[in-house]
Design an enzyme around this catalytic site. Structure first.
Site, mmCIF file in Angstrom:
data_model
loop_
_atom_site.group_PDB
_atom_site.id
_atom_site.type_symbol
_atom_site.label_atom_id
_atom_site.label_comp_id
_atom_site.label_asym_id
_atom_site.label_seq_id
_atom_site.Cartn_x
_atom_site.Cartn_y
_atom_site.Cartn_z
ATOM 1 N N GLN A 130 12.523 4.751 10.156
ATOM 2 C CA GLN A 130 11.426 3.853 9.918
ATOM 3 C C GLN A 130 10.297 4.355 9.067
ATOM 4 O OE1 GLN A 130 10.868 0.654 11.393
ATOM 5 N NE2 GLN A 130 12.829 1.036 12.734
ATOM 6 N N TYR A 179 4.846 2.741 5.943
ATOM 7 C CA TYR A 179 4.272 1.768 5.551
ATOM 8 C C TYR A 179 5.430 0.821 5.227
ATOM 9 C CZ TYR A 179 0.572 5.094 5.249
ATOM 10 O OH TYR A 179 -0.291 5.920 5.819
ATOM 11 N N HIS A 211 9.356 1.137 -0.918
ATOM 12 C CA HIS A 211 8.904 2.178 -1.689
ATOM 13 C C HIS A 211 10.020 3.465 -1.699
ATOM 14 C CE1 HIS A 211 7.025 3.362 2.371
ATOM 15 N NE2 HIS A 211 7.178 4.377 2.040
ATOM 16 N N VAL A 212 10.167 4.191 -2.464
ATOM 17 C CA VAL A 212 10.996 5.296 -2.833
ATOM 18 C C VAL A 212 10.616 6.555 -3.018
ATOM 19 C CG1 VAL A 212 13.250 5.662 -4.170
ATOM 20 C CG2 VAL A 212 12.831 3.399 -3.444
HETATM 21 P P1 M7G Z 1 6.573 6.422 4.331
HETATM 22 O O1 M7G Z 1 7.962 6.538 4.333
HETATM 23 O O2 M7G Z 1 6.274 5.099 4.584
HETATM 24 O O3 M7G Z 1 5.872 7.373 5.488
HETATM 25 O O4 M7G Z 1 6.015 7.249 3.066
HETATM 26 P P2 M7G Z 1 5.559 8.975 5.594
HETATM 27 O O5 M7G Z 1 4.207 8.938 5.330
HETATM 28 O O6 M7G Z 1 5.634 8.764 7.270
HETATM 29 O O7 M7G Z 1 6.532 9.612 4.798
HETATM 30 C C1 M7G Z 1 4.735 6.826 2.491
HETATM 31 C C2 M7G Z 1 4.560 7.833 1.354
HETATM 32 O O8 M7G Z 1 3.498 7.245 0.670
HETATM 33 C C3 M7G Z 1 4.192 9.131 1.971
HETATM 34 O O9 M7G Z 1 5.262 9.945 1.352
HETATM 35 C C4 M7G Z 1 2.640 9.437 1.894
HETATM 36 O O10 M7G Z 1 2.456 10.942 1.663
HETATM 37 C C5 M7G Z 1 2.321 8.628 0.559
HETATM 38 N N1 M7G Z 1 1.188 7.992 0.445
HETATM 39 C C6 M7G Z 1 0.252 7.338 1.868
HETATM 40 N N2 M7G Z 1 -0.680 7.163 1.327
HETATM 41 C C7 M7G Z 1 -1.949 6.335 2.246
HETATM 42 C C8 M7G Z 1 -0.790 7.338 -0.068
HETATM 43 C C9 M7G Z 1 -1.829 7.086 -1.030
HETATM 44 O O11 M7G Z 1 -2.891 6.626 -0.697
HETATM 45 N N3 M7G Z 1 -1.680 7.380 -2.000
HETATM 46 C C10 M7G Z 1 -0.409 8.003 -2.752
HETATM 47 N N4 M7G Z 1 -0.348 8.188 -3.914
HETATM 48 N N5 M7G Z 1 0.597 8.426 -1.893
HETATM 49 C C11 M7G Z 1 0.358 7.948 -0.479
#
Ligand code: M7G
Length: 337
Positions: A270, A273, A277-278
């Site tokens: 999962q 978010y 996104h990749v």
């Molecule tokens: P994910 O697979 O939904 O979840 O990835 P994860 O965080 O458990 O890996 C979301 C990705 O977005 C992650 O790699 C986060 O580090 C990145 N990310 C999250 N936020 C809130 C931000 C943000 O505000 N700015 C940027 N540039 N990246 C973010």
């Protein structure tokens, strides 16, 4: 003889108290004591700029000596916050400066071996800091070290358990919309394809400080807003996925010089978010969440959909869930774990 385990616990407790006392001390106060803040207004201004000025530590959520980071839960003005402190890799470009401009304190010498404490100049001694404020309980949960369990999610489970849960409980996507609408991080965008159906924004993930390509980490965020995760992807999305893969690879090559053979391009399942996104990370970098239980290579995803348009709607998918994840609780209630 004292029990070494108990001694370590006592040491940890006292380190924690010391850490807590230090983090509670407002920085403006330190600056003022050091004579750097000339007036009360100066001190207040410093504090206004520094969101961590009044941070009060509640608990260390996790820490890793190997990754050299620590995740801390605390309060800022009475509201929950999470702070992540992380030592960053040493940049080759400033190696000369580090060696020549630092002070060295000998720790021990034995024959041809010696160890030192090197005090680098302040500007070469940064700690990457991420602040989540105000943080929700879900953020605190996300960063707390805990045991994981492998979920086996059938197509039916997704519709009856996971989907209703994520519709109620997911993280806010405001930060994603801010990026797409150029309300935040606009200056960090590396590439954009504005097409509403196949377009995306490529920018550095906030885990990457962009100082060295060794730990390169970018994310591509799609302009389409109705794809929550891998589960929603069908043949309709192939042009979007191919576009993200090819233009993402090209633009990373153009900007950072890394060819596609050096990139790991994947989706999480999962995700945290639920907006498509990749992740683009450097192949040799052991990025958090790149394990086989969570990462799905985009090239594989494309091929799976090419051979079966409904692949991700019909397959059982596996993913790790943390011990206090509400979704795990739901599966336990149904006797599925
Ligand atoms: P994910 O697979 O939904 O979840 O990835 P994860 O965080 O458990 O890996 C979301 C990705 O977005 C992650 O790699 C986060 O580090 C990145 N990310 C999250 N936020 C809130 C931000 C943000 O505000 N700015 C940027 N540039 N990246 C973010």
């Amino acid at each position: 003889m004292a029990d070494p385990g108990a001694k370590r616990e006592l040491e940890e407790e006292s380190e924690m108290k010391e850490f807590s006392a230090q983090t509670k001390k407002p920085r403006a106060d330190l600056d003022c004591k050091n004579g750097r803040g000339d007036t009360d207004t100066d001190c207040a201004e410093v504090c206004e700029e520094n969101v961590l000025c009044t941070f009060e530590t509640s608990a260390v959520l996790s820490e890793s000596a190997r990754d050299k980071n620590i995740f801390v839960h605390g309060k800022i003005s009475g509201q929950d916050a999470v702070v992540i402190l992380e030592k960053t890799p040493i940049q080759k470009e400033v190696l000369g400066q580090i060696l020549s401009e630092s002070s060295l304190k000998l720790q021990m010498r034995n024959d041809i071996y010696s160890t030192y404490q090197l005090q680098a100049p302040a500007h070469l001694n940064e700690i990457k800091t991420t602040v989540v404020f105000p943080a929700t309980q879900k953020h605190i949960q996300k960063y707390r070290r805990q045991e994981s369990f492998l979920l086996e999610e059938t197509a039916e489970d997704y519709l009856s358990i996971t989907l209703p849960f994520i519709q109620e409980q997911r993280f806010s996507l405001q930060w994603v919309y801010n990026i797409l609408e150029k309300k935040a991080e606009a200056e960090r965008i590396v590439f954009e394809d504005p097409d509403p159906k196949t377009g995306f924004v490529l920018l550095p993930d906030f885990k990457w400080n962009q100082k060295q390509v060794d730990d390169l980490y970018l994310i591509a965020i799609s302009h389409v807003r109705d794809v929550k995760s891998l589960r929603d992807l069908t043949s309709e999305h192939l042009p979007l996925l191919r576009n993200i893969l090819h233009k993402g690879q090209e633009s990373i090559f153009g900007t950072f010089g890394l060819p596609r053979s050096q990139l790991r391009v994947y989706l999480h399942y999962q995700p945290s978010y639920y907006h498509l996104h990749v992740h683009f990370t450097r192949l040799g970098f052991d990025s958090p969440g790149c394990g086989v239980e969570r990462a799905h290579l985009l090239q594989d995803v494309i091929q799976n959909i090419q051979s079966d348009a409904g692949f991700y709607q019909s397959r059982t998918l596996y993913c790790p869930l943390r011990a206090d994840d509400g979704l795990l609780k739901k599966y336990k209630e149904k006797g599925k774990i």
